[in-house]
Design an enzyme around this catalytic site. Structure first.
Site, mmCIF file in Angstrom:
data_model
loop_
_atom_site.group_PDB
_atom_site.id
_atom_site.type_symbol
_atom_site.label_atom_id
_atom_site.label_comp_id
_atom_site.label_asym_id
_atom_site.label_seq_id
_atom_site.Cartn_x
_atom_site.Cartn_y
_atom_site.Cartn_z
ATOM 1 N N ARG A 22 35.935 88.979 144.941
ATOM 2 C CA ARG A 22 36.646 90.253 144.792
ATOM 3 C C ARG A 22 35.784 91.334 145.405
ATOM 4 O O ARG A 22 34.709 91.654 144.899
ATOM 5 C CB ARG A 22 36.880 90.538 143.300
ATOM 6 C CG ARG A 22 37.576 91.873 143.035
ATOM 7 C CD ARG A 22 39.056 91.790 143.360
ATOM 8 N NE ARG A 22 39.809 92.889 142.755
ATOM 9 C CZ ARG A 22 40.299 93.921 143.423
ATOM 10 N NH1 ARG A 22 40.112 94.020 144.728
ATOM 11 N NH2 ARG A 22 40.986 94.863 142.795
ATOM 12 N N GLY A 23 36.232 91.869 146.536
ATOM 13 C CA GLY A 23 35.403 92.784 147.302
ATOM 14 C C GLY A 23 34.877 93.966 146.513
ATOM 15 O O GLY A 23 33.695 94.320 146.612
ATOM 16 N N GLU A 24 35.727 94.591 145.716
ATOM 17 C CA GLU A 24 35.310 95.793 144.974
ATOM 18 C C GLU A 24 34.235 95.484 143.947
ATOM 19 O O GLU A 24 33.445 96.353 143.584
ATOM 20 C CB GLU A 24 36.524 96.421 144.292
ATOM 21 C CG GLU A 24 37.548 96.979 145.271
ATOM 22 C CD GLU A 24 38.758 97.548 144.550
ATOM 23 O OE1 GLU A 24 38.720 97.626 143.298
ATOM 24 O OE2 GLU A 24 39.743 97.904 145.222
ATOM 25 N N GLY A 55 50.064 92.623 152.150
ATOM 26 C CA GLY A 55 51.187 91.709 152.176
ATOM 27 C C GLY A 55 51.129 90.679 151.070
ATOM 28 O O GLY A 55 50.204 90.638 150.262
ATOM 29 N N GLU A 89 44.239 82.915 147.411
ATOM 30 C CA GLU A 89 43.109 82.205 148.015
ATOM 31 C C GLU A 89 42.672 81.054 147.110
ATOM 32 O O GLU A 89 42.464 79.913 147.568
ATOM 33 C CB GLU A 89 41.948 83.200 148.172
ATOM 34 C CG GLU A 89 41.191 83.097 149.473
ATOM 35 C CD GLU A 89 40.195 84.243 149.607
ATOM 36 O OE1 GLU A 89 40.311 85.002 150.568
ATOM 37 O OE2 GLU A 89 39.310 84.369 148.731
#
Length: 539
Positions: A22-24, A55, A89
């Site tokens: 999770r990037g954040e 998307g 993912e």
């Protein structure tokens, strides 16, 4: 819902590790440090640089990246499940894992693993939110994948005051990844590992016993030098001994095709873990940096000791381990290497290796046993020949085996011939001529007798050339009776070289088969063939 295409299961691994995160939560902290640590060990990582969550479908490139990876590291953080992108993912990752196509290593980062398994804590809120916005079936698939990954054994980083540092965790994670990759490589390459256990153990013993060592693996082309080096490389746990590890394949070919500067740049870049501007000879700055590096390096197919010098291997720091494979013993002597010379496989191992490639099992089927033994006898224990011939006969009927045996009596297999001829092409003109003379006429002769005859042909230069042929593993001198010998396939290669000179035997430089001599019907041609001063004296 995006799903992997059916063809993705056949994709070959391109990435060793796929990072899901999770990037954040972790992009600028734990994930970035883990990414760098993996890259520092030479591990290929797919890392979504942008991590754009746009998307409802995963891009085809992302699906392909998952399908082309060997291991997925899933960094489960507090807000991981809030991202529908991350859950898509994860679903793809767990789908491939369930089919045995992908290893999964979860990292429970500042969360309770039981909350992952039971959808507890903040994860419950996240899934409740998805349930209101997404199709129920889709969310159920995500929840199942999320609970499943929570059951996997992974790394739990609590982040508490009494916990270890993240650097220590990252070190252990990287070590675990290396072990898993080594294990996968060992299993996928096992069909080639026949009859090399003793040699592998000798090299491993040297590596473990000596603080700094150079081990040379020598032998004729196709004898299994690279296979043995790869087996040792997989067996050694690089992180236990060294700062980094690197297997540089086809050194001879790379120097010839890419040039010295390109190869040196590639090598130093891996050893020093960065892009490096180089100058030849190496600067004192580069040399001093190399002296601080404790590395494990394999240099495959070296044919000139200058190549090793240009790469700066002698400057590597204490504790470094270097393996060099070469067809030339003198190259290895020049590096002060502990030399291990490989010999041909025995008949039992030869038949086993043929069977692994022809039948995908350890032993031939009963009605193919005699043919397998005949093929093994033809190959005379040369692993390359055994693999190529076995592969060519995979799922072929007996008549094809019998036809191949007839063909090989007259025409050598092309790939075997070309591999062996590399050593011949590296000789000078005198050495080539003497090799061909021995292959044609003097195999089995006493060394002194053959040398005396050849000295008459080549102004007493035969002795040094014979020594060079022995160093190049093209010729052997028996320690028992001082006779010249060479592998049957090397002799066949030599005879094929002058057979290719002309379709008409009368126009070839050498004749050795009785049927060829019968073509010499007139005395003039016969005289021309034997006008060479040495052969007119001794034949």
């Amino acid at each position: 819902m995006a799903s992997s295409s059916s063809s993705s299961s056949s994709l070959q691994p391109k990435h060793q590790v796929f990072l899901s995160f999770r990037g954040e939560d972790t992009r600028l902290s734990f994930t970035s440090f883990l990414l760098q640590a993996l890259k520092d060990k030479g591990i290929g990582v797919f890392f979504d640089e942008e991590k754009l969550e746009m998307g409802d479908e995963l891009s085809q490139s992302l699906l392909t990246a998952i399908a082309e990876s060997q291991i997925a590291i899933v960094i489960l953080s507090e807000q991981y499940a809030s991202s529908s992108w991350c859950l898509r993912e994860l679903f793809e990752i767990m789908e491939r894992s369930s089919k045995g196509l992908l290893l999964v290593l979860p990292i429970f980062y500042h969360i309770d693993p039981s909350h992952v398994r039971k959808h507890g804590g903040n994860f419950k809120k996240s899934f409740d939110e998805h349930q209101r916005k997404k199709p129920a079936q889709q969310v159920q698939q995500w929840k199942h994948a999320f609970a499943k990954v929570g059951q996997f054994k992974g790394c739990h980083i609590t982040g508490g005051k009494s916990d270890r540092s993240e650097a220590a965790y990252i070190k252990n994670i990287v070590e675990g990844v290396i072990k898993k990759l080594n294990s996968k490589c060992s299993s996928t390459g096992s069909e080639e590992l026949v009859g090399i256990d003793d040699q592998k153990e000798k090299i491993l013993k040297l590596i473990h016993q000596k603080d700094t060592c150079v081990v040379g693996i020598c032998g004729m082309g196709g004898i299994g030098k690279t296979t043995l080096a790869e087996a040792v490389y997989r067996e050694v746990s690089p992180h236990q001994f060294v700062d980094s590890s690197f297997f540089l394949l086809n050194v001879r070919e790379k120097f010839e095709k890419q040039g010295m500067e390109s190869v040196v740049k590639e090598f130093l870049g891996r050893v020093l873990n960065e892009e490096t501007r180089i100058a030849i000879p190496l600067s004192s700055v580069i040399i001093n940096r190399l002296r601080s590096k404790r590395v494990f390096v394999v240099l495959d197919d070296v044919n000139d000791s200058d190549q090793i010098e240009h790469l700066g291997v002698r400057h590597l720091g204490p504790g470094s381990k270097i393996i060099v494979t070469s067809r030339d013993q003198q190259v290895l002597r020049n590096t002060d290497a502990e030399i291990l010379e490989l010999t041909s496989l025995n008949e039992v191992d030869s038949v086993k290796l043929i069977s692994k490639f022809a039948f995908k099992r350890d032993h031939p089927f009963a009605d193919f046993m005699d043919l397998s033994v005949k093929l093994a006898n033809y190959a005379r224990g040369l692993p390359l020949a055994l693999k190529l011939l076995g592969s060519a006969l995979y799922r072929k009927p007996k008549r094809d085996w019998e036809s191949l045996m007839v063909k090989l009596k007259e025409y050598p297999e092309g790939k075997i011939f070309n591999t062996l001829k590399i050593s011949f092409d590296g000789l000078d003109r005198l050495e080539r001529n003497i090799f061909l003379d021995i292959a044609c006429f003097f195999k089995g002769y006493k060394t002194t007798e053959a040398t005396e005859i050849l000295d008459c042909c080549y102004d007493k230069s035969a002795g040094s050339a014979i020594t060079k042929l022995v160093d190049r593993c093209l010729l052997e001198i028996s320690t028992n009776n001082d006779t010249l010998s060479m592998h049957d396939l090397l002799q066949e290669m030599g005879c094929e070289i002058f057979r290719q000179e002309s379709e008409d035997p009368r126009k070839r430089s050498r004749l050795w088969r009785l049927e060829d001599f019968r073509l010499l019907e007139d005395d003039k041609v016969r005289a021309n063939c034997f006008s060479h001063k040495s052969f007119s004296s001794f034949m």
